[in-house]
Scaffold this active site. Structure first.
Site, PDB file in Angstrom:
ATOM      1  N   ILE A  47       0.956  -1.266  -0.103  1.00 15.94           N
ATOM      2  CA  ILE A  47      -0.025   0.032   0.083  1.00 15.94           C
ATOM      3  C   ILE A  47       0.814   1.390   0.023  1.00 15.94           C
ATOM      4  O   ILE A  47       0.664   2.302  -0.798  1.00 15.94           O
ATOM      5  CB  ILE A  47      -0.930  -0.154   1.397  1.00 15.94           C
ATOM      6  CG1 ILE A  47      -1.960  -1.091   1.237  1.00 15.94           C
ATOM      7  CG2 ILE A  47      -1.819   1.359   1.392  1.00 15.94           C
ATOM      8  CD1 ILE A  47      -2.736  -1.417   2.338  1.00 15.94           C
ATOM      9  N   TYR A 196      -0.717  -8.877  16.563  1.00 17.97           N
ATOM     10  CA  TYR A 196      -0.808  -7.944  15.368  1.00 17.97           C
ATOM     11  C   TYR A 196      -2.144  -6.993  15.335  1.00 17.97           C
ATOM     12  O   TYR A 196      -2.081  -5.609  15.283  1.00 17.97           O
ATOM     13  CB  TYR A 196      -1.170  -8.767  13.907  1.00 17.97           C
ATOM     14  CG  TYR A 196      -1.386  -7.806  12.853  1.00 17.97           C
ATOM     15  CD1 TYR A 196      -0.429  -6.803  12.251  1.00 17.97           C
ATOM     16  CD2 TYR A 196      -2.789  -7.702  12.124  1.00 17.97           C
ATOM     17  CE1 TYR A 196      -0.652  -5.874  11.043  1.00 17.97           C
ATOM     18  CE2 TYR A 196      -3.033  -6.729  11.218  1.00 17.97           C
ATOM     19  CZ  TYR A 196      -2.049  -5.868  10.711  1.00 17.97           C
ATOM     20  OH  TYR A 196      -2.173  -5.194   9.904  1.00 17.97           O
ATOM     21  N   LYS A 200      -2.106  -2.732  15.971  1.00 16.48           N
ATOM     22  CA  LYS A 200      -2.874  -1.952  14.901  1.00 16.48           C
ATOM     23  C   LYS A 200      -3.890  -0.815  15.926  1.00 16.48           C
ATOM     24  O   LYS A 200      -4.125   0.219  15.829  1.00 16.48           O
ATOM     25  CB  LYS A 200      -3.897  -2.481  13.912  1.00 16.48           C
ATOM     26  CG  LYS A 200      -2.991  -3.337  12.793  1.00 16.48           C
ATOM     27  CD  LYS A 200      -1.477  -2.393  12.349  1.00 16.48           C
ATOM     28  CE  LYS A 200      -2.084  -1.529  11.346  1.00 16.48           C
ATOM     29  NZ  LYS A 200      -0.777  -0.645  10.663  1.00 16.48           N
TER      30      LYS A 200
HETATM   31  N1  LIG Z   1      -3.370  -5.166   3.238  1.00 14.69           N
HETATM   32  C1  LIG Z   1      -4.175  -5.127   3.970  1.00 14.69           C
HETATM   33  O1  LIG Z   1      -5.305  -5.784   3.718  1.00 14.69           O
HETATM   34  C2  LIG Z   1      -4.359  -4.365   5.146  1.00 14.69           C
HETATM   35  C3  LIG Z   1      -5.421  -4.275   5.990  1.00 14.69           C
HETATM   36  C4  LIG Z   1      -5.373  -3.261   7.328  1.00 14.69           C
HETATM   37  C5  LIG Z   1      -4.371  -2.853   7.465  1.00 14.69           C
HETATM   38  N2  LIG Z   1      -3.173  -2.596   6.677  1.00 14.69           N
HETATM   39  C6  LIG Z   1      -2.016  -1.829   7.185  1.00 14.69           C
HETATM   40  O2  LIG Z   1      -1.579  -1.300   5.811  1.00 14.69           O
HETATM   41  C7  LIG Z   1      -0.218  -0.999   5.975  1.00 14.69           C
HETATM   42  C8  LIG Z   1       0.593  -1.546   4.780  1.00 14.69           C
HETATM   43  O3  LIG Z   1       0.173  -2.794   4.488  1.00 14.69           O
HETATM   44  P1  LIG Z   1       0.417  -3.654   3.220  1.00 14.69           P
HETATM   45  O4  LIG Z   1      -0.407  -4.976   2.927  1.00 14.69           O
HETATM   46  O5  LIG Z   1       0.872  -2.685   2.131  1.00 14.69           O
HETATM   47  O6  LIG Z   1       1.837  -4.479   3.798  1.00 14.69           O
HETATM   48  P2  LIG Z   1       3.227  -5.005   3.084  1.00 14.69           P
HETATM   49  O7  LIG Z   1       3.075  -5.201   1.634  1.00 14.69           O
HETATM   50  O8  LIG Z   1       3.543  -6.103   3.960  1.00 14.69           O
HETATM   51  O9  LIG Z   1       4.332  -3.724   3.347  1.00 14.69           O
HETATM   52  C9  LIG Z   1       4.787  -3.615   4.584  1.00 14.69           C
HETATM   53  C10 LIG Z   1       5.699  -2.329   4.462  1.00 14.69           C
HETATM   54  O10 LIG Z   1       6.068  -1.970   5.681  1.00 14.69           O
HETATM   55  C11 LIG Z   1       7.555  -1.965   5.654  1.00 14.69           C
HETATM   56  N3  LIG Z   1       8.137  -2.557   7.104  1.00 14.69           N
HETATM   57  C12 LIG Z   1       7.994  -3.473   7.652  1.00 14.69           C
HETATM   58  N4  LIG Z   1       8.948  -3.589   8.708  1.00 14.69           N
HETATM   59  C13 LIG Z   1       9.734  -2.357   8.726  1.00 14.69           C
HETATM   60  C14 LIG Z   1      10.595  -1.605   9.585  1.00 14.69           C
HETATM   61  N5  LIG Z   1      11.022  -2.474  10.573  1.00 14.69           N
HETATM   62  N6  LIG Z   1      10.999  -0.539   9.180  1.00 14.69           N
HETATM   63  C15 LIG Z   1      10.590   0.225   8.102  1.00 14.69           C
HETATM   64  N7  LIG Z   1       9.635  -0.430   7.044  1.00 14.69           N
HETATM   65  C16 LIG Z   1       9.235  -1.597   7.543  1.00 14.69           C
HETATM   66  C17 LIG Z   1       7.846  -3.127   4.650  1.00 14.69           C
HETATM   67  O11 LIG Z   1       9.102  -3.065   4.119  1.00 14.69           O
HETATM   68  P3  LIG Z   1      10.278  -4.244   3.713  1.00 14.69           P
HETATM   69  O12 LIG Z   1       9.816  -4.418   2.192  1.00 14.69           O
HETATM   70  O13 LIG Z   1      11.790  -4.088   4.073  1.00 14.69           O
HETATM   71  O14 LIG Z   1       9.601  -5.405   4.507  1.00 14.69           O
HETATM   72  C18 LIG Z   1       6.964  -2.603   3.619  1.00 14.69           C
HETATM   73  O15 LIG Z   1       7.507  -1.525   2.885  1.00 14.69           O
HETATM   74  C19 LIG Z   1       0.129  -1.700   7.256  1.00 14.69           C
HETATM   75  O16 LIG Z   1       0.175  -0.972   8.315  1.00 14.69           O
HETATM   76  C20 LIG Z   1      -0.618  -2.710   7.584  1.00 14.69           C
HETATM   77  O17 LIG Z   1      -0.881  -2.948   8.736  1.00 14.69           O
HETATM   78  C21 LIG Z   1      -3.305  -3.718   5.551  1.00 14.69           C
END
Ligand SMILES: NC(=O)c1ccc[n+]([C@@H]2O[C@H](COP(=O)([O-])OP(=O)(O)OC[C@H]3O[C@@H](n4cnc5c(N)ncnc54)[C@H](OP(=O)(O)O)[C@@H]3O)[C@@H](O)[C@H]2O)c1
Length: 332
Positions: A47, A196, A200
Site C-alpha cells: 500500500i 498484530y 494496530k
Molecule cells: N493489506 C491489508 O489488507 C491491510 C489491512 C489493514 C491494514 N493494513 C495496514 O496497511 C499497512 C500496509 O500494509 P501492506 O499490506 O501494504 O503491507 P506490506 O505489503 O507487507 O508492506 C509493508 C511495508 O512495511 C515495511 N516495513 C516492515 N517492517 C519495517 C520496519 N521495521 N521499518 C520500516 N519499514 C518496515 C515493509 O518494508 P520491507 O519491504 O523492507 O519489508 C513494507 O514496505 C500496514 O500498516 C498494515 O498493517 C493492511
C-alpha cells in the site's frame, strides 16, 4: 385589500450568497501539491508504494522511508517510469530500531514536512514470537512504538509547517480487539494474529490521543486515522519488479474483488487524508463499501477507539518504553 408581504420584493428574504460546494473527492483527479513534501513509511512496497506513487503524481516531493535501499531504489524507478518528472527519494528508516530514528530524521535534511504517512507494518501470522533488540515484541515495536517515536523526532518539522498532517494506518483487524495494557510485550500466551491486531489498535488509539494533544496545544498539525479495508496483492496491478501479478492469479482472484480490493485502492484513504483540504484532525477515513473496499470516505469512530482513559494510559506506557514523548508545543 392590502398587498400580501410576498408581493413586495423588498420584503423577500435576501438571497444568500451561494457557497461553492467542494466537488466530491475523485481518487483519479487529485489536487496539485507542488512544493510540498510527504514522507511515507514503508513506501517501497504494498500500500505504501501506491500511496507514494499517487502522491508523486501531484507534483509533490515524496520520501520513501524504507529499511531496504534496493527495494526503495526499485520503487523510485517504478514511480519514475509512470509519473513524468516525479520527485521521489529514499530515506533509510528502520522502525524496529528505535535508537536509529533520530539519525534517520536528521538525514532527511529538511526543516519542514507537510505530511507523514505512518504506513509501514509487519504482520506475522505464525509463531515464534519475535523480539527487537530492545526486547519488545516485533509487531508492537514496529507498528506502534516505531511510529510513536518517529512522530516525536518529526515534530519540529511538522510544527514548522502550518496545517501539516500525521496520517496513521489502522486496520479493521483492530475492530474486535482490546489492548492488554499489562502485557504490551505479548509475553504471555502469545498469539500472532492477536498481537498484530493489538498493535494496530494501539496505533489507532495513538492517532486519536495525538489529535487531542495537538488541539490542546493549539497546533495546526492534524492527526488523521485511516484504514485501507482489505487490500490483497492478488488484486493489485503489477509494478515489476516490486510486485508482479500473473494472469492466472488475477483471474482466479477476480471474485474476491467483489469484497476486497487491491493495494492501489487500499492507498486511497491515506492519499485523501494527506491532500483533502476538508479533512479534519481526529477523523477516520476508510473504504466506502462496508469499510472493506471502494472510494475513501469518513467513517464514524468505533466505540472502543473513543476510550480516552485507555489511550492516555497507552501514551504513558509508550513514552516509558521508547523514552520519548511526542510534543507539539512551541516551548519544547
Ligand atoms: N493489506 C491489508 O489488507 C491491510 C489491512 C489493514 C491494514 N493494513 C495496514 O496497511 C499497512 C500496509 O500494509 P501492506 O499490506 O501494504 O503491507 P506490506 O505489503 O507487507 O508492506 C509493508 C511495508 O512495511 C515495511 N516495513 C516492515 N517492517 C519495517 C520496519 N521495521 N521499518 C520500516 N519499514 C518496515 C515493509 O518494508 P520491507 O519491504 O523492507 O519489508 C513494507 O514496505 C500496514 O500498516 C498494515 O498493517 C493492511
Amino acid at each position: 385589500m392590502p398587498p400580501r408581504p410576498s408581493d413586495h420584493s423588498e420584503l423577500r428574504e435576501p438571497a444568500l450568497p451561494s457557497v461553492p460546494q467542494a466537488p466530491p473527492w475523485d481518487v483519479h483527479r487529485l489536487p496539485r501539491a507542488e512544493g510540498k513534501c510527504f514522507l511515507v513509511t514503508g513506501g517501497n512496497a504494498g500500500i505504501g508504494y501506491f500511496v507514494a506513487e499517487q502522491l508523486a503524481g501531484t507534483g509533490a516531493t515524496v520520501v520513501l522511508g524504507s529499511r531496504d535501499p534496493a527495494k526503495a531504489e526499485a520503487a523510485i524507478a517504478s514511480i519514475g517510469s509512470r509519473v513524468p518528472g516525479a520527485e521521489v527519494r529514499h530515506l533509510p528508516l528502520d522502525l524496529a530500531d528505535h535508537a536509529s530514528l533520530r539519525a534517520s530524521v536528521d538525514a532527511l535534511g529538511l526543516d519542514r514536512l507537510d505530511a507523514v504517512v505512518h504506513n509501514a507494518g509487519v504482520a506475522l501470522d505464525r509463531p515464534p514470537r519475535r523480539e527487537t533488540a530492545d526486547g519488545h515484541e516485533l509487531m508492537f515495536a514496529t507498528n506502534h512504538l516505531g511510529h510513536f517515536a518517529l512522530t516525536h523526532h518529526l515534530a519540529p518539522l511538522l510544527m514548522a509547517t502550518p496545517g501539516s498532517r500525521i496520517v496513521t494506518t489502522g486496520s479493521f483487524a483492530a475492530k474486535s480487539e482490546r489492548l492488554d495494557l499489562d502485557d504490551l510485550r505479548s509475553a504471555h500466551d502469545y498469539r500472532p494474529k492477536r498481537a498484530y491486531a493489538r498493535s494496530k489498535l494501539a496505533q489507532m488509539l495513538f492517532a486519536l490521543e495525538l489529535d487531542r494533544r495537538l488541539r490542546a496545544a493549539g497546533s495546526t498539525t492534524l492527526s488523521v486515522l485511516v484504514h485501507p479495508g482489505g487490500a490483497l496483492d492478488s488484486l493489485t496491478p503489477s509494478r515489476p519488479p516490486i510486485h508482479v501479478r500473473t494472469t492466472r492469479e488475477r483471474l482466479s482472484h477476480l471474485p474476491l474483488g467483489l469484497v476486497v480490493q487491491g493495494k492501489d485502492a487500499g492507498a486511497w484513504p491515506a492519499v485523501r487524508a494527506v491532500l483533502d483540504p476538508s479533512v479534519r484532525g481526529g477523523q477516520m477515513l476508510g473504504p466506502r463499501a462496508f469499510g472493506l473496499r471502494g472510494t475513501p470516505t469518513t467513517e464514524p469512530l468505533w466505540n472502543h477507539l473513543t476510550d480516552t482513559t485507555v489511550a492516555a494510559r497507552l501514551w504513558r506506557a509508550s513514552r516509558d518504553l521508547t523514552g520519548v514523548d511526542p510534543t507539539f508545543t512551541t516551548s519544547r
